[in-house]
Design a protein around this motif. Structure first.
Motif, PDB file in Angstrom:
ATOM      1  N   SER A 139       0.829  -1.214   0.000  1.00 55.32           N
ATOM      2  CA  SER A 139       0.000   0.000   0.000  1.00 55.32           C
ATOM      3  C   SER A 139       0.857   1.254   0.000  1.00 55.32           C
ATOM      4  O   SER A 139       0.546   2.231  -0.692  1.00 55.32           O
ATOM      5  CB  SER A 139      -0.930   0.004   1.211  1.00 55.32           C
ATOM      6  OG  SER A 139      -1.855  -1.052   1.154  1.00 55.32           O
ATOM      7  N   TRP A 140       1.944   1.237   0.772  1.00 58.06           N
ATOM      8  CA  TRP A 140       2.792   2.422   0.838  1.00 58.06           C
ATOM      9  C   TRP A 140       3.468   2.710  -0.498  1.00 58.06           C
ATOM     10  O   TRP A 140       3.741   3.870  -0.833  1.00 58.06           O
ATOM     11  CB  TRP A 140       3.823   2.300   1.950  1.00 58.06           C
ATOM     12  CG  TRP A 140       4.677   3.535   2.047  1.00 58.06           C
ATOM     13  CD1 TRP A 140       6.010   3.649   1.834  1.00 58.06           C
ATOM     14  CD2 TRP A 140       4.219   4.861   2.370  1.00 58.06           C
ATOM     15  NE1 TRP A 140       6.421   4.943   1.986  1.00 58.06           N
ATOM     16  CE2 TRP A 140       5.342   5.716   2.318  1.00 58.06           C
ATOM     17  CE3 TRP A 140       2.971   5.399   2.684  1.00 58.06           C
ATOM     18  CZ2 TRP A 140       5.249   7.084   2.579  1.00 58.06           C
ATOM     19  CZ3 TRP A 140       2.876   6.765   2.939  1.00 58.06           C
ATOM     20  CH2 TRP A 140       4.006   7.586   2.884  1.00 58.06           C
ATOM     21  N   LYS A 141       3.736   1.686  -1.278  1.00 58.36           N
ATOM     22  CA  LYS A 141       4.273   1.928  -2.616  1.00 58.36           C
ATOM     23  C   LYS A 141       3.295   2.749  -3.447  1.00 58.36           C
ATOM     24  O   LYS A 141       3.695   3.656  -4.183  1.00 58.36           O
ATOM     25  CB  LYS A 141       4.567   0.595  -3.322  1.00 58.36           C
ATOM     26  CG  LYS A 141       5.795  -0.135  -2.807  1.00 58.36           C
ATOM     27  CD  LYS A 141       6.047  -1.396  -3.612  1.00 58.36           C
ATOM     28  CE  LYS A 141       7.301  -2.106  -3.133  1.00 58.36           C
ATOM     29  NZ  LYS A 141       7.581  -3.341  -3.924  1.00 58.36           N
ATOM     30  N   ILE A 142       2.009   2.430  -3.319  1.00 59.83           N
ATOM     31  CA  ILE A 142       0.981   3.166  -4.063  1.00 59.83           C
ATOM     32  C   ILE A 142       0.887   4.599  -3.546  1.00 59.83           C
ATOM     33  O   ILE A 142       0.830   5.569  -4.333  1.00 59.83           O
ATOM     34  CB  ILE A 142      -0.380   2.456  -3.947  1.00 59.83           C
ATOM     35  CG1 ILE A 142      -0.320   1.062  -4.581  1.00 59.83           C
ATOM     36  CG2 ILE A 142      -1.485   3.289  -4.578  1.00 59.83           C
ATOM     37  CD1 ILE A 142       0.007   1.056  -6.059  1.00 59.83           C
ATOM     38  N   VAL A 143       0.877   4.765  -2.221  1.00 65.18           N
ATOM     39  CA  VAL A 143       0.750   6.102  -1.639  1.00 65.18           C
ATOM     40  C   VAL A 143       1.947   6.971  -2.001  1.00 65.18           C
ATOM     41  O   VAL A 143       1.798   8.137  -2.398  1.00 65.18           O
ATOM     42  CB  VAL A 143       0.599   6.016  -0.106  1.00 65.18           C
ATOM     43  CG1 VAL A 143       0.559   7.406   0.504  1.00 65.18           C
ATOM     44  CG2 VAL A 143      -0.663   5.244   0.274  1.00 65.18           C
ATOM     45  N   SER A 144       3.145   6.431  -1.869  1.00 71.56           N
ATOM     46  CA  SER A 144       4.338   7.225  -2.156  1.00 71.56           C
ATOM     47  C   SER A 144       4.429   7.562  -3.637  1.00 71.56           C
ATOM     48  O   SER A 144       4.889   8.647  -4.007  1.00 71.56           O
ATOM     49  CB  SER A 144       5.601   6.496  -1.689  1.00 71.56           C
ATOM     50  OG  SER A 144       5.742   5.248  -2.328  1.00 71.56           O
ATOM     51  N   ARG A 145       3.984   6.662  -4.488  1.00 72.14           N
ATOM     52  CA  ARG A 145       3.950   6.957  -5.925  1.00 72.14           C
ATOM     53  C   ARG A 145       2.971   8.091  -6.215  1.00 72.14           C
ATOM     54  O   ARG A 145       3.257   8.978  -7.033  1.00 72.14           O
ATOM     55  CB  ARG A 145       3.569   5.701  -6.706  1.00 72.14           C
ATOM     56  CG  ARG A 145       3.293   5.903  -8.185  1.00 72.14           C
ATOM     57  CD  ARG A 145       4.519   6.349  -8.966  1.00 72.14           C
ATOM     58  NE  ARG A 145       5.528   5.313  -9.016  1.00 72.14           N
ATOM     59  CZ  ARG A 145       6.583   5.324  -9.853  1.00 72.14           C
ATOM     60  NH1 ARG A 145       6.732   6.327 -10.709  1.00 72.14           N
ATOM     61  NH2 ARG A 145       7.480   4.369  -9.813  1.00 72.14           N
ATOM     62  N   LEU A 146       1.838   8.098  -5.532  1.00 68.32           N
ATOM     63  CA  LEU A 146       0.866   9.170  -5.729  1.00 68.32           C
ATOM     64  C   LEU A 146       1.431  10.503  -5.236  1.00 68.32           C
ATOM     65  O   LEU A 146       1.203  11.552  -5.859  1.00 68.32           O
ATOM     66  CB  LEU A 146      -0.434   8.844  -4.990  1.00 68.32           C
ATOM     67  CG  LEU A 146      -1.570   9.859  -5.131  1.00 68.32           C
ATOM     68  CD1 LEU A 146      -1.909  10.129  -6.600  1.00 68.32           C
ATOM     69  CD2 LEU A 146      -2.814   9.369  -4.392  1.00 68.32           C
ATOM     70  N   LEU A 147       2.166  10.478  -4.148  1.00 64.28           N
ATOM     71  CA  LEU A 147       2.813  11.702  -3.665  1.00 64.28           C
ATOM     72  C   LEU A 147       3.799  12.241  -4.700  1.00 64.28           C
ATOM     73  O   LEU A 147       3.917  13.456  -4.890  1.00 64.28           O
ATOM     74  CB  LEU A 147       3.542  11.437  -2.348  1.00 64.28           C
ATOM     75  CG  LEU A 147       2.679  11.341  -1.098  1.00 64.28           C
ATOM     76  CD1 LEU A 147       3.487  10.773   0.059  1.00 64.28           C
ATOM     77  CD2 LEU A 147       2.115  12.707  -0.722  1.00 64.28           C
ATOM     78  N   LYS A 148       4.479  11.345  -5.378  1.00 66.90           N
ATOM     79  CA  LYS A 148       5.468  11.754  -6.375  1.00 66.90           C
ATOM     80  C   LYS A 148       4.798  12.235  -7.661  1.00 66.90           C
ATOM     81  O   LYS A 148       5.204  13.237  -8.258  1.00 66.90           O
ATOM     82  CB  LYS A 148       6.424  10.591  -6.662  1.00 66.90           C
ATOM     83  CG  LYS A 148       7.622  10.969  -7.513  1.00 66.90           C
ATOM     84  CD  LYS A 148       8.636   9.842  -7.569  1.00 66.90           C
ATOM     85  CE  LYS A 148       9.399   9.728  -6.268  1.00 66.90           C
ATOM     86  NZ  LYS A 148      10.368  10.837  -6.069  1.00 66.90           N
ATOM     87  N   GLU A 149       3.746  11.529  -8.089  1.00 70.36           N
ATOM     88  CA  GLU A 149       3.069  11.883  -9.346  1.00 70.36           C
ATOM     89  C   GLU A 149       2.098  13.048  -9.163  1.00 70.36           C
ATOM     90  O   GLU A 149       1.738  13.707 -10.136  1.00 70.36           O
ATOM     91  CB  GLU A 149       2.303  10.662  -9.875  1.00 70.36           C
ATOM     92  CG  GLU A 149       3.166   9.459 -10.201  1.00 70.36           C
ATOM     93  CD  GLU A 149       4.090   9.688 -11.385  1.00 70.36           C
ATOM     94  OE1 GLU A 149       3.794  10.591 -12.198  1.00 70.36           O
ATOM     95  OE2 GLU A 149       5.111   8.984 -11.485  1.00 70.36           O
ATOM     96  N   GLN A 156      -2.190   3.744 -13.577  1.00 69.49           N
ATOM     97  CA  GLN A 156      -0.792   4.166 -13.697  1.00 69.49           C
ATOM     98  C   GLN A 156      -0.028   3.959 -12.401  1.00 69.49           C
ATOM     99  O   GLN A 156       1.164   3.638 -12.401  1.00 69.49           O
ATOM    100  CB  GLN A 156      -0.724   5.628 -14.142  1.00 69.49           C
ATOM    101  CG  GLN A 156      -1.089   5.859 -15.601  1.00 69.49           C
ATOM    102  CD  GLN A 156      -0.218   5.052 -16.552  1.00 69.49           C
ATOM    103  OE1 GLN A 156       1.006   5.030 -16.433  1.00 69.49           O
ATOM    104  NE2 GLN A 156      -0.864   4.367 -17.489  1.00 69.49           N
ATOM    105  N   LEU A 157      -0.694   4.146 -11.275  1.00 67.24           N
ATOM    106  CA  LEU A 157      -0.055   3.871  -9.988  1.00 67.24           C
ATOM    107  C   LEU A 157       0.326   2.397  -9.885  1.00 67.24           C
ATOM    108  O   LEU A 157       1.428   2.050  -9.444  1.00 67.24           O
ATOM    109  CB  LEU A 157      -0.995   4.239  -8.839  1.00 67.24           C
ATOM    110  CG  LEU A 157      -1.285   5.726  -8.624  1.00 67.24           C
ATOM    111  CD1 LEU A 157      -2.381   5.897  -7.571  1.00 67.24           C
ATOM    112  CD2 LEU A 157      -0.030   6.472  -8.188  1.00 67.24           C
ATOM    113  N   ALA A 158      -0.599   1.527 -10.292  1.00 70.16           N
ATOM    114  CA  ALA A 158      -0.354   0.081 -10.232  1.00 70.16           C
ATOM    115  C   ALA A 158       0.799  -0.321 -11.153  1.00 70.16           C
ATOM    116  O   ALA A 158       1.683  -1.085 -10.759  1.00 70.16           O
ATOM    117  CB  ALA A 158      -1.627  -0.668 -10.614  1.00 70.16           C
ATOM    118  N   ILE A 159       0.796   0.220 -12.375  1.00 71.91           N
ATOM    119  CA  ILE A 159       1.848  -0.105 -13.340  1.00 71.91           C
ATOM    120  C   ILE A 159       3.193   0.416 -12.845  1.00 71.91           C
ATOM    121  O   ILE A 159       4.211  -0.282 -12.911  1.00 71.91           O
ATOM    122  CB  ILE A 159       1.508   0.496 -14.720  1.00 71.91           C
ATOM    123  CG1 ILE A 159       0.282  -0.211 -15.309  1.00 71.91           C
ATOM    124  CG2 ILE A 159       2.701   0.380 -15.662  1.00 71.91           C
ATOM    125  CD1 ILE A 159      -0.244   0.436 -16.571  1.00 71.91           C
ATOM    126  N   GLY A 160       3.203   1.651 -12.338  1.00 69.61           N
ATOM    127  CA  GLY A 160       4.454   2.264 -11.909  1.00 69.61           C
ATOM    128  C   GLY A 160       5.129   1.525 -10.762  1.00 69.61           C
ATOM    129  O   GLY A 160       6.362   1.537 -10.648  1.00 69.61           O
TER     130      GLY A 160
END
Length: 339
Positions: A139-149, A156-160
């Motif tokens: 879950s944190w991978k998704i959250v941190s990716r959203l913070l970056k994007e 796109q979050l899932a793919i990234g």
């Protein structure tokens, strides 16, 4: 208790005015509870407000109920038994207060704040607490990716992050339910950073991972971190990863406290660490060692001779330090897309 509101700023402003509390004193410092009482029950309040020596535990609901009253009262009892350091005042902010509940609140010294009918509150079904942990590794991978994007689609979050779409969707839905993320068309973005950081601090307080504190013979934290990195790399690269303030100083150039270093180290290497570095308290600083709860060493990198955890892990750990590190955590979030 989970906050029901979809108009959270208006709710906070109304409560602040009713309680005559300054805007600077209003914040949701959930870690105040986790740091001061040993409690593993889902009875934390929707909002926490501190004013001088008083802390307000506030439930926010459409209608005051016996269940809400009982949960707040139980929370106060836990705090009092734990010698909580502030005076506690219970508050229920709601649109409706049935007569029975009003009498009970009077008996228990719970303050009533009546919310205007025009403030939008979610339904009980919508506000039902999610058991989906936003600080789990995936879950944190998704959250941190959203913070970056900043703004992107769930796909796109899932793919990234190479996470299944189903898990990414569940994570984002949990954040939407808590009014942390908003969705516009097919794109999502974080709408309440403060609430996200406080949720992290409550769900994964970094202090729960602390293995030990060891006095080490250094006067400057970065010098200490470099020497520790070098010593462990010479021993077949024993895994070590500096985090929290130490990592933030190197990632973002912040001037932070110089009296300690913060690092992850597996339990099996702590005796070796003591053998190399433990010293008397005089002329020394602290090494605060944490026990990993996930894979933290795989994505470490070396900056200025110091082996530090990833930006994602450093931010998670800073947020887990709660209010004491809130300023530097917010500053790191503000430039996270550039790190």
């Amino acid at each position: 208790m989970s906050a029901e509101t979809t108009d959270w700023n208006n709710v906070q402003n109304h409560i602040r005015k009713d309680l005559d509390i300054s805007p600077q004193s209003l914040h949701t410092d959930i870690t105040t509870l986790s740091e001061n009482i040993a409690m593993d029950l889902p009875i934390y309040p929707d909002l926490i407000v501190e004013e001088n020596n008083t802390i307000y535990f506030i439930g926010v609901k459409s209608k005051a109920t016996v269940d809400v009253i009982a949960r707040l009262n139980l929370l106060r009892d836990f705090c009092l038994k734990s010698k909580f350091p502030k005076e506690i005042q219970l508050v229920i902010a709601a649109k409706s207060f049935p007569e029975r509940e009003k009498r009970l609140m009077d008996q228990l010294d719970i303050t009533m704040v009546k919310l205007p009918w025009s403030i939008k509150l979610a339904t009980e079904k919508q506000s039902k607490p999610s058991n989906h942990r936003i600080t789990s590794a995936k879950s944190w991978k998704i959250v941190s990716r959203l913070l970056k994007e900043k703004k992107t689609s769930i796909r796109q979050l899932a793919i990234g992050e190479d996470i299944s779409y189903g898990w990414a969707h569940k994570t984002i839905q949990a954040l939407i339910q808590q009014n942390i993320v908003k969705k516009e068309n097919n794109r999502v973005s974080i709408s309440n950073v403060d609430k996200l950081l406080n949720g992290i601090a409550w769900e994964r307080p970094l202090t729960n991972l602390k293995s030990c504190e060891i006095q080490i013979p250094f006067s400057e934290s970065m010098h200490a971190a470099r020497e520790i990195t070098r010593a462990f790399s010479m021993q077949h690269n024993i895994p070590v990863g500096f985090t929290s303030y130490t990592a933030a100083a190197l990632y973002a150039g912040y001037s932070v406290r110089n009296d300690a270093v913060y690092l992850y180290l597996n339990d099996e290497y702590i005796d070796y660490f003591r053998e190399l570095f433990e010293s008397s308290p005089a002329n020394s600083i602290k090494a605060i060692i944490y026990r990993p709860d996930r894979e933290v060493f795989q994505n470490t990198l070396e900056i200025e001779g110091v082996r530090i955890v990833s930006t994602s892990q450093a931010l998670l750990d800073l947020a887990g330090m709660g209010y004491s590190a809130m300023d530097i955590t917010k500053a790191m979030v503000a430039k996270y897309d550039l790190l």
